[in-house]
Motif scaffolding. Structure first.
Motif, PDB file in Angstrom:
ATOM      1  N   VAL A  23      41.172  37.918  33.505  1.00 41.44           N
ATOM      2  CA  VAL A  23      40.298  39.043  33.161  1.00 41.44           C
ATOM      3  C   VAL A  23      39.394  39.390  34.348  1.00 41.44           C
ATOM      4  O   VAL A  23      39.211  40.574  34.677  1.00 41.44           O
ATOM      5  CB  VAL A  23      39.478  38.728  31.893  1.00 41.44           C
ATOM      6  CG1 VAL A  23      38.354  39.727  31.687  1.00 41.44           C
ATOM      7  CG2 VAL A  23      40.381  38.690  30.672  1.00 41.44           C
ATOM      8  N   LEU A  24      38.835  38.380  34.992  1.00 41.12           N
ATOM      9  CA  LEU A  24      37.997  38.628  36.167  1.00 41.12           C
ATOM     10  C   LEU A  24      38.790  39.287  37.291  1.00 41.12           C
ATOM     11  O   LEU A  24      38.300  40.215  37.946  1.00 41.12           O
ATOM     12  CB  LEU A  24      37.380  37.320  36.664  1.00 41.12           C
ATOM     13  CG  LEU A  24      36.262  36.728  35.821  1.00 41.12           C
ATOM     14  CD1 LEU A  24      35.881  35.348  36.352  1.00 41.12           C
ATOM     15  CD2 LEU A  24      35.063  37.647  35.798  1.00 41.12           C
ATOM     16  N   ILE A  26      41.586  41.145  37.052  1.00 43.99           N
ATOM     17  CA  ILE A  26      41.943  42.515  36.674  1.00 43.99           C
ATOM     18  C   ILE A  26      40.722  43.424  36.797  1.00 43.99           C
ATOM     19  O   ILE A  26      40.804  44.539  37.324  1.00 43.99           O
ATOM     20  CB  ILE A  26      42.537  42.549  35.256  1.00 43.99           C
ATOM     21  CG1 ILE A  26      43.922  41.897  35.261  1.00 43.99           C
ATOM     22  CG2 ILE A  26      42.638  43.984  34.742  1.00 43.99           C
ATOM     23  CD1 ILE A  26      44.508  41.665  33.890  1.00 43.99           C
ATOM     24  N   GLY A  27      39.576  42.956  36.314  1.00 46.69           N
ATOM     25  CA  GLY A  27      38.350  43.744  36.425  1.00 46.69           C
ATOM     26  C   GLY A  27      37.950  43.976  37.874  1.00 46.69           C
ATOM     27  O   GLY A  27      37.555  45.084  38.251  1.00 46.69           O
ATOM     28  N   ALA A  30      40.278  46.568  39.429  1.00 46.68           N
ATOM     29  CA  ALA A  30      39.955  47.927  39.002  1.00 46.68           C
ATOM     30  C   ALA A  30      38.707  48.447  39.704  1.00 46.68           C
ATOM     31  O   ALA A  30      38.672  49.595  40.173  1.00 46.68           O
ATOM     32  CB  ALA A  30      39.761  47.960  37.482  1.00 46.68           C
ATOM     33  N   LEU A  31      37.693  47.605  39.797  1.00 45.29           N
ATOM     34  CA  LEU A  31      36.434  48.002  40.422  1.00 45.29           C
ATOM     35  C   LEU A  31      36.611  48.297  41.915  1.00 45.29           C
ATOM     36  O   LEU A  31      36.164  49.343  42.418  1.00 45.29           O
ATOM     37  CB  LEU A  31      35.396  46.897  40.222  1.00 45.29           C
ATOM     38  CG  LEU A  31      34.013  47.154  40.803  1.00 45.29           C
ATOM     39  CD1 LEU A  31      33.308  48.212  39.975  1.00 45.29           C
ATOM     40  CD2 LEU A  31      33.209  45.872  40.826  1.00 45.29           C
ATOM     41  N   ARG A  40      45.285  52.213  41.818  1.00 41.52           N
ATOM     42  CA  ARG A  40      45.246  50.847  41.305  1.00 41.52           C
ATOM     43  C   ARG A  40      46.654  50.279  41.174  1.00 41.52           C
ATOM     44  O   ARG A  40      47.544  50.906  40.619  1.00 41.52           O
ATOM     45  CB  ARG A  40      44.555  50.852  39.945  1.00 41.52           C
ATOM     46  CG  ARG A  40      44.241  49.493  39.460  1.00 41.52           C
ATOM     47  CD  ARG A  40      43.296  49.564  38.281  1.00 41.52           C
ATOM     48  NE  ARG A  40      43.430  48.327  37.550  1.00 41.52           N
ATOM     49  CZ  ARG A  40      43.454  48.236  36.250  1.00 41.52           C
ATOM     50  NH1 ARG A  40      43.323  49.299  35.522  1.00 41.52           N
ATOM     51  NH2 ARG A  40      43.597  47.075  35.675  1.00 41.52           N
TER      52      ARG A  40
END
Length: 142
Positions: A23-24, A26-27, A30-31, A40
């Motif tokens: 999750v970290l 992927i986030g 994206a950021l 992306r």
């Protein structure tokens, strides 16, 4: 703690750590992609910039596979588990050349001049994530 409970605890720690790390990642992807204005990339796909990049990456993956097989064979047959032949070490050691090849190829040949910055940032994030997991002893059970 009985053996079964310890095993279940170990699996829970591994799964939770993996999910949080994913999750970290992927986030972060994206950021950073949005920040640098780069399209992306999917986290599970392999995006080759050129055919040369594809060939080099396949060589690195082949070396990784052979190293895993040879390391496992040596560790099992000698009865001594050498730390530098452990799968986690081989994978960590050979992930970074793959990152570096991707960064160089994106810097030279990518259509977006900021694409390599995203990959470089991701590599730095992965290093920080791996070091934080290692230094906080997440892998140690109870």
């Amino acid at each position: 703690m009985s053996g079964i409970a310890l095993y279940e605890y170990f699996l829970q720690v591994i799964v939770i750590t993996f999910v949080i790390g994913l999750v970290l990642l992927i986030g972060f992807n994206a950021l950073v992609s949005k920040w640098f204005g780069v399209e992306r990339k999917s986290i599970f796909s392999i995006n080759y910039v050129t055919d040369q990049h594809k060939k080099i990456d396949r060589v690195i993956r082949g070396i990784t596979l052979i190293s895993l097989l040879v390391g496992y064979t040596i560790n099992v047959n000698t009865g001594t588990w050498y730390w530098f032949l452990q799968p986690w070490f081989i994978l960590l050691f050979l992930i970074f050349p793959s990152f570096i090849v991707t960064i160089v190829m994106e810097r030279k040949y990518a259509s977006n001049p900021n694409a390599y910055k995203v990959t470089l940032s991701e590599m730095g994030f992965v290093i920080v994530l791996i070091l934080s997991l290692y230094l906080t002893y997440v892998w140690v059970i109870g």
